[in-house]
Design a protein around this motif. Sequence first.
Motif: not given
Length: 316
Positions: A148-151, A244-245, A261-265, A290-304
């Motif tokens: 959930r908290q990862l990239g 997300v920041s 912040g909070g979305v990438a390395p 663009s090109g994001a590869r979220p997991t099922e748990e952290n896909a919400f970060k894009i909307t957030l």
Amino acid sequence: MRAFTYEKAASPQAAAARAAEVEGATFIAGGTNLLDLMKLEIETPVHLIDVNGTGLDTITETAEGGLRIGAMVRNTALAADARVRRDWPVLTRALVAGASGQLRNKATTAGNLLQRTRCPYFYDTAQPCNKRSPGAGCAALTEGAFSRQLGVIGTSDACIATHPSDMAVGLRVLDAVIETVTPAGLTRTIPLADFHTLPGATPERETVLMPGEMITAVILPAPVGGRQAYHKVRDRASYAFALVSVALIRQPDGTGRVALGGVAPRPWSSAEADAELPNGARAVIATLLSGARPTEENAFKITLAERTLAAMLQEA
């Protein structure tokens, strides 16, 4: 914690030379992250080089109208500096959003940039982690893992950890530059945009620093003006890392800059996304992620991220 030796360096050049000379040596300043890693035996330096006495604890104005922030300037002092608060307020807001007051009193500018990920699998030595043990695998990418908290972007099949720094996101939106000294005593400047590396197949390598190379300062360019803001979305109100920041600089004509912040390395931004700012948050985030590869748990970060930026634009 394993046994280690210790010495104090008198100058940045001496510190860098000594770090290159002693295999397994590591710089220590505030120690707010390093000591925890040593206690867990995630990092096991054989020799610590204390760089607090190297004279890098001042903030001075540059000839170009910017600021030169010494590597040993504490986060509290940097956030409270009247010049930073007046002309680069996004940096103050990012710093105050990080950690706790006690930690900010000890944490340094260079150490903040170099802190390690807070991925739970990196800290759990019973779990495989390519960043901690290259080639071991990534527990965060296994079935049923907690991600959930990862990239969601800039990640790879070897690692999906994020960089935890709030300060770095504020510095990125300001186009800061890092100054270093090499073991040979040479000065190097590195745009912050190029400083943190993406994991690829070598997630254990997190920056472009050479062995023994030491950060001496961070350079802020001349003030860019505009409305500046930093918003951090987290699971609790204090002492938590960002889900997300968003760092935002918006000019009166609607143009500006955005960094996430909070979305990438590393702090995540692009000139292409900045160009979309007059078109609104959806256009910016669609380009930036663009090109994001979220997991099922952290896909919400894009909307957030989109909703956070939209709220900030409305307020600005």
